[in-house]
Design a protein around this motif. Structure first.
Motif, short mmCIF file in Angstrom:
data_model
loop_
_atom_site.label_atom_id
_atom_site.label_comp_id
_atom_site.label_asym_id
_atom_site.label_seq_id
_atom_site.Cartn_x
_atom_site.Cartn_y
_atom_site.Cartn_z
N UNK A 60 8.52 -19.25 -18.37
CA UNK A 60 7.65 -20.84 -18.25
C UNK A 60 8.57 -21.40 -17.19
N UNK A 61 7.99 -21.38 -16.19
CA UNK A 61 8.99 -22.03 -14.72
C UNK A 61 8.47 -23.02 -14.53
N UNK A 62 7.45 -23.45 -14.67
CA UNK A 62 7.51 -25.06 -14.70
C UNK A 62 9.15 -25.89 -15.48
N UNK A 63 8.94 -25.44 -16.51
CA UNK A 63 9.85 -26.43 -17.48
C UNK A 63 11.44 -25.99 -16.76
N UNK A 64 11.62 -27.41 -17.05
CA UNK A 64 14.03 -28.29 -16.68
C UNK A 64 13.99 -27.63 -17.78
N UNK A 65 15.21 -26.97 -16.98
CA UNK A 65 16.21 -26.25 -17.51
C UNK A 65 17.10 -26.52 -18.73
N UNK A 66 16.58 -27.78 -18.73
CA UNK A 66 17.68 -27.95 -20.98
C UNK A 66 16.68 -28.12 -21.92
N UNK A 67 15.40 -28.37 -21.46
CA UNK A 67 13.85 -28.01 -21.92
C UNK A 67 14.46 -26.92 -22.24
N UNK A 68 14.00 -25.67 -21.59
CA UNK A 68 14.08 -24.08 -21.79
C UNK A 68 15.22 -23.87 -22.62
N UNK A 69 16.93 -24.97 -22.20
CA UNK A 69 17.33 -24.45 -23.37
C UNK A 69 17.40 -24.96 -24.53
N UNK A 70 16.89 -26.23 -25.12
CA UNK A 70 16.45 -26.52 -26.55
C UNK A 70 15.31 -26.33 -27.23
N UNK A 71 14.54 -25.48 -26.47
CA UNK A 71 13.39 -23.99 -27.62
C UNK A 71 14.36 -23.27 -27.56
N UNK A 72 15.29 -22.48 -26.64
CA UNK A 72 15.86 -21.29 -27.27
C UNK A 72 16.89 -21.66 -28.04
N UNK A 73 17.26 -22.70 -28.39
CA UNK A 73 18.14 -23.44 -29.47
C UNK A 73 17.35 -23.37 -30.74
N UNK A 74 16.40 -23.85 -30.30
CA UNK A 74 15.46 -24.04 -31.53
C UNK A 74 14.88 -22.47 -32.35
N UNK A 75 14.59 -22.10 -31.84
CA UNK A 75 14.55 -20.55 -31.77
C UNK A 75 15.12 -19.71 -32.90
N UNK A 76 16.49 -19.78 -32.10
CA UNK A 76 17.76 -19.22 -32.82
C UNK A 76 18.03 -20.11 -34.12
N UNK A 77 18.13 -21.11 -34.55
CA UNK A 77 17.73 -21.61 -35.42
C UNK A 77 16.95 -21.36 -36.35
N UNK A 78 15.97 -20.82 -36.06
CA UNK A 78 14.39 -20.43 -36.86
C UNK A 78 14.93 -18.97 -37.62
N UNK A 79 15.48 -18.71 -36.83
CA UNK A 79 15.79 -16.92 -37.21
C UNK A 79 17.52 -16.96 -37.96
N UNK A 80 18.40 -18.24 -38.25
CA UNK A 80 19.21 -18.40 -39.12
C UNK A 80 18.99 -19.19 -39.72
N UNK A 81 17.35 -19.70 -40.21
CA UNK A 81 16.87 -20.49 -40.87
C UNK A 81 17.60 -21.79 -40.88
N UNK A 82 17.97 -22.50 -39.61
CA UNK A 82 19.00 -23.84 -40.09
C UNK A 82 20.51 -23.52 -40.26
N UNK A 83 20.85 -22.46 -40.85
CA UNK A 83 22.66 -22.69 -40.33
C UNK A 83 22.91 -22.69 -39.07
N UNK A 84 24.05 -23.67 -39.00
CA UNK A 84 24.46 -23.67 -37.33
C UNK A 84 24.96 -22.96 -37.30
N UNK A 85 26.37 -22.47 -37.92
CA UNK A 85 27.82 -21.63 -37.77
C UNK A 85 27.12 -20.46 -37.50
N UNK A 86 26.55 -19.73 -38.09
CA UNK A 86 25.31 -18.74 -37.29
C UNK A 86 24.93 -19.11 -36.22
N UNK A 87 23.76 -19.85 -36.34
CA UNK A 87 23.04 -19.92 -34.91
C UNK A 87 24.25 -19.71 -33.73
N UNK A 88 25.36 -20.47 -33.79
CA UNK A 88 26.70 -21.30 -32.69
C UNK A 88 26.87 -19.83 -32.58
#
Length: 303
Positions: A263-291
């Motif tokens: 998504x080249x038109x998205x700012x870096x902060x938004x891409x980072x946010x989406x990636x973090x949300x995707x990882x949190x979804x994979x870990x079922x909301x477990x923040x320590x595991x996502x980190x």
């Protein structure tokens, strides 16, 4: 041998786990097996028993989190007739039944303080009394304790007895989660493809694309989740080859992952946010595991 062969499949690349099992099996030392849910703690416990001189004697396992305190005491120590309402017959506990063999205490970290004290007394004295009895019974049982908690942390928090921790943790076996041993995933996939294939069922294989996605997935449920996934794919996939489109929705297909990243038109902060949300979804909301998966500190993730 079949159990040890399977342990090899998901052991560390160096074979350290199998070597540890062979070293501690012949002893009578108590063993504490730690690891996340689904990493194979019960399987390792059975392998230790098979490598011991007790292998021909009983091997029993009890999930300590599945019973209330009074029921857990009755299961472990037994009871006499009339000890409580409904006790119409005397019943030996698992310590008596496992005499000469091995008893696995699964989720031992869930024991109440009172039960911890009673277990410690048996480990120290080597004898027990059934509920409602004054007679002591001598038992010879090897204890393998398993937990998905960090018992040392539980001791520091005051939720687990330090003296009991010392008695259980004579030898420690810590099983790493599947996401930390991705090199084992292809071996496990092949093993489960053979294990779950029904008699007369068509032989199936996993395509390279699907295998890559399975290796990349973090597997929060560890080996157990992988086994269930392969069994489900064998049942539901109609063709001889399991492809990316056959994978369950929690494992993103290549085009889905590409659409999220490219998504080249998205700012870096938004891409980072989406990636973090995707990882949190994979870990079922477990923040320590996502980190851990993101390679950042938990405080950074919270910010």
């Amino acid at each position: 041998f079949p159990v040890l062969k399977f342990v090899v499949l998901f052991s560390l690349a160096s074979g350290a786990l199998l070597d540890t099992i062979k070293r501690i099996g012949p002893t009578d030392a108590n063993v504490l097996i730690e690891g996340e849910t689904g990493t194979g703690k019960g399987l390792v416990a059975r392998a230790i028993h098979q490598e011991s001189h007790r292998s021909a004697q009983p091997f029993l396992a009890l999930n300590c989190s599945a019973f209330q305190e009074q029921l857990l005491e009755s299961e472990l120590f037994g009871y006499e007739r009339g000890a409580f309402t409904g006790a119409v017959h005397a019943k030996p506990g698992l310590f008596e039944v496992a005499d000469g063999g091995t008893l696995v205490l699964d989720e031992v970290g869930e024991m109440s303080p009172a039960m911890q004290a009673k277990l410690l007394q048996i480990l120290d004295a080597g004898d027990l009394r059934r509920v409602g009895s004054t007679r002591t019974i001598r038992v010879n049982v090897r204890i393998l304790a398993a937990t998905n908690k960090d018992l040392a942390q539980e001791v520091r928090a005051g939720r687990f007895r330090q003296d009991l921790h010392y008695r259980l943790d004579v030898i420690n076996v810590t099983l790493p989660p599947l996401r930390q041993r991705k090199e084992d995933i292809p071996l496990l996939i092949e093993h489960f493809l053979h294990q779950f294939r029904l008699p007369g069922q068509q032989v199936k294989a996993v395509s390279e694309e699907a295998s890559a996605l399975l290796v990349d997935y973090p597997w929060p449920g560890n080996v157990r989740e992988l086994a269930n996934t392969i069994e489900r794919l064998l049942i539901l996939c109609p063709g001889p080859v399991i492809g990316p489109d056959d994978l369950p929705p929690n494992i993103p297909a290549p085009q889905q992952a590409l659409a999220e990243v490219d998504a080249p038109d998205l700012p870096l902060v938004e891409m980072e946010r989406r990636h973090i949300l995707r990882v949190l979804e994979r870990t079922q909301g477990k923040k320590a595991e996502a980190a851990r998966l993101l390679g950042i500190h938990l405080k950074t993730l919270n910010r």
